[in-house]
Design an enzyme around this catalytic site. Structure first.
Site, short mmCIF file in Angstrom:
data_model
loop_
_atom_site.label_atom_id
_atom_site.label_comp_id
_atom_site.label_asym_id
_atom_site.label_seq_id
_atom_site.Cartn_x
_atom_site.Cartn_y
_atom_site.Cartn_z
N ASP A 298 0.91 -1.10 -0.09
CA ASP A 298 0.00 -0.14 -0.03
C ASP A 298 1.03 1.32 -0.13
O ASP A 298 1.80 1.11 0.72
CB ASP A 298 -0.85 -0.09 1.13
CG ASP A 298 -1.88 1.08 1.23
OD1 ASP A 298 -2.60 1.16 0.15
OD2 ASP A 298 -2.34 1.77 2.21
N GLU A 345 1.36 -0.75 -5.25
CA GLU A 345 0.03 0.26 -5.07
C GLU A 345 0.58 1.54 -5.66
O GLU A 345 1.09 2.36 -5.03
CB GLU A 345 -0.50 0.34 -3.94
CG GLU A 345 -2.19 1.29 -3.74
CD GLU A 345 -1.91 2.54 -3.59
OE1 GLU A 345 -1.85 3.32 -4.72
OE2 GLU A 345 -1.76 2.74 -2.35
N ASP A 399 -10.98 1.76 -1.40
CA ASP A 399 -11.33 3.06 -1.10
C ASP A 399 -12.37 3.75 -1.98
O ASP A 399 -12.94 4.84 -1.97
CB ASP A 399 -10.15 4.01 -1.04
CG ASP A 399 -9.18 3.86 0.04
OD1 ASP A 399 -9.91 3.54 0.99
OD2 ASP A 399 -8.02 3.98 0.11
#
Length: 519
Positions: A298, A345, A399
């Site tokens: 992430d 990511e 998200d």
């Protein structure tokens, strides 16, 4: 592995899978868990020709029950423990299982309220043996510090360790030794809980491997300040003499927020970490790779450069970009770990340096369909006909809104897009998946799934809500809202043979099925 099990395909073979967190599974005790529901989902994936199950971080959650803010980067979330599997172990009687709870949403507090008494009852019947001793050895780098942190958080009113007595805050050896003596029984119980998590996780991973399903985990680049990690390794973080953060993490203003996102995690002292070969990071990766076949990094951008916000600033607007550890970090990780089974990511403000770092180590990046037709600086690269082979394609992330919610979003009224922008993106997206002048002859989410499956991307991962064509009420997280996140759960009847067949056919047509089992 049984003799009939399929070998898991190489990471770069064409594959498809699902993004679904464990908590979103059906289950009787307030949240999805690692028991029967998780194994049934793996069975569904295998029947549907899906080779990948991606989930969110699985450590103990912190504020707001966010899986991206945990009390430990190493420990497992005890709320994911299956009570029914404790019966299988002989540590609980069937009559001792709590009554089922409502399963329309994840209720984190209720889930723990029924699990903890059951876990304590199971602990009273547990007798450590060689398996437990082996677990303690394997977890030696983090278990003792995490369990002591958890005990002290209970005793001293919460995990804000900077408010504990100074001797404990500063980890004075005599104070720690006394705390270990005083709370010996509670420390043993918490060690048992982590052992149970490890045992149940290992059972799930064996089940997935036997069915040719690889597990993809998610590792937040930062850890929470109120965690065992910062308390134990304080010198490796930007904190002051009392342990309070001096600089915190976040991102500048972007699609999700006009003032940026001030995450509040303390930043790493990367130069200090480099001196010991990034030992804490190496241990973190080793632990996660015992649980997962592949890991999504992430906020990969943060390894190249990161947004450094003075802790005194209330928003992320007044931070500055600062160089991250870069290639040196990944070179050392590769030397220590061998292959780097990571997904980068690489969303947000991706610079040539970020792309160069990703490509130098041949890490697959991410492509997100919802960003393909708007104002994102990478929009063109997110259109499926432009996907490279070495990437993972998503309809959206945890998200994002769901596909249907995104398409139906009118924009305006504080939303990230204006009404005109929302209408234009919808028009362009639908034209893309059905062709100029054509009319939509199937649900929009299915047309978009087909476009991703047909792309050159090695791997396609679709949030479960988008497989089902669900609306905004089912989104997992809304970064601009503090409440109502991380609670969505799937219906018990969602895993139908018809849906498995539909996904299997998509995987078959676009060559994303597993390799045939060898004789």
């Amino acid at each position: 592995m049984t003799t009939s099990a399929r070998a898991i395909d190489p990471v770069h073979r064409r594959a498809a899978g699902i993004l679904l967190h464990v908590t979103s599974l059906p289950g009787p005790h307030g949240t999805g868990d690692l028991g029967e529901g998780a194994r049934a989902f793996v069975d569904f994936l295998a029947a549907a020709g899906q080779q990948v199950w991606q989930m969110l971080p699985i450590h103990p959650t912190g504020a707001g029950h966010s899986p991206y803010s945990g009390a430990s980067a190493f420990a497992g979330d005890p709320s994911l423990i299956s009570l029914h599997d404790l019966v299988d172990e002989g540590w609980l009687e069937p009559s001792e299982l709590p009554p089922p709870l409502a399963d329309d949403r994840t209720d984190h507090d209720a889930a723990w309220a029924v699990r903890e008494p059951a876990l304590r009852r199971a602990f009273s019947r547990f007798r450590p043996g060689r398996d437990y001793e082996r677990f303690e050895r394997d977890a030696a780098s983090w278990l003792a510090d995490y369990t002591l942190f958890a005990v002290l958080a209970r005793v001293h009113g919460g995990p804000r360790w900077t408010a504990w007595p100074a001797a404990l805050r500063d980890r004075e050896p005599a104070a720690l030794a006394e705390a270990r003596r005083e709370h010996r029984d509670e420390l043993a119980y918490l060690g048992f809980v982590q052992y149970v998590f490890a045992q149940q996780w290992a059972r799930l991973r064996r089940h997935a491997r036997a069915r040719g399903v690889r597990l993809i985990g998610d590792i937040p680049i930062y850890v929470a300040h109120e965690s065992a990690d910062v308390w134990t390794h304080r010198a490796q973080f930007h904190v002051d003499a009392t342990g309070e953060p001096s600089f915190v993490a976040g991102v500048p203003p972007d699609y999700f927020s006009k003032t940026g996102q001030r995450w509040g995690n303390p930043l790493y002292r990367w130069k200090r970490m480099r001196r010991d070969g990034y030992r804490w990071w190496r241990a973190r990766f080793e632990t996660l790779l015992e649980r997962f076949d592949q890991i999504r990094l992430d906020h990969f951008i943060g390894f190249s450069r990161f947004w450094k916000i003075p802790a005194s600033e209330p928003t992320a607007e007044h931070g500055r970009w600062t160089r991250g550890p870069g290639a040196d970090f990944f070179a050392r990780m590769r030397a220590a770990l061998g292959e780097l089974p990571f997904i980068a990511e690489d969303l947000g403000e991706v610079t040539p340096a970020v792309r160069a770092l990703r490509d130098r180590f041949a890490l697959p990046g991410m492509r997100v369909f919802q960003f393909a037709f708007g104002t994102d600086v990478q929009a063109a690269a997110f259109q499926p006909h432009r996907y490279p082979a070495n990437c993972v394609a998503y309809t959206g992330t945890h998200d994002n809104d769901t596909l249907i919610g995104w398409l139906d979003d009118p924009g305006g009224d504080g939303a990230p897009r204006s009404p005109a922008q929302a209408a234009l993106e919808r028009q362009r997206a639908l034209e893309y998946v059905v062709g100029p002048g054509a009319t939509l002859d199937q649900p929009a989410h299915l047309a978009i799934l087909r476009a991703l499956y047909a792309s050159a991307a090695d791997t396609v991962v679709v949030p479960w809500q988008d497989v089902l064509g669900l609306g905004s009420a089912t989104r997992m997280n809304n970064p601009s809202h503090a409440d109502g996140n991380w609670t969505w759960r799937m219906d018990r009847g969602a895993l139908t043979p018809a849906l498995a067949h539909r996904l299997h056919e998509l995987a078959r047509v676009y060559e994303r099925l597993p390799a045939p089992a060898s004789a």
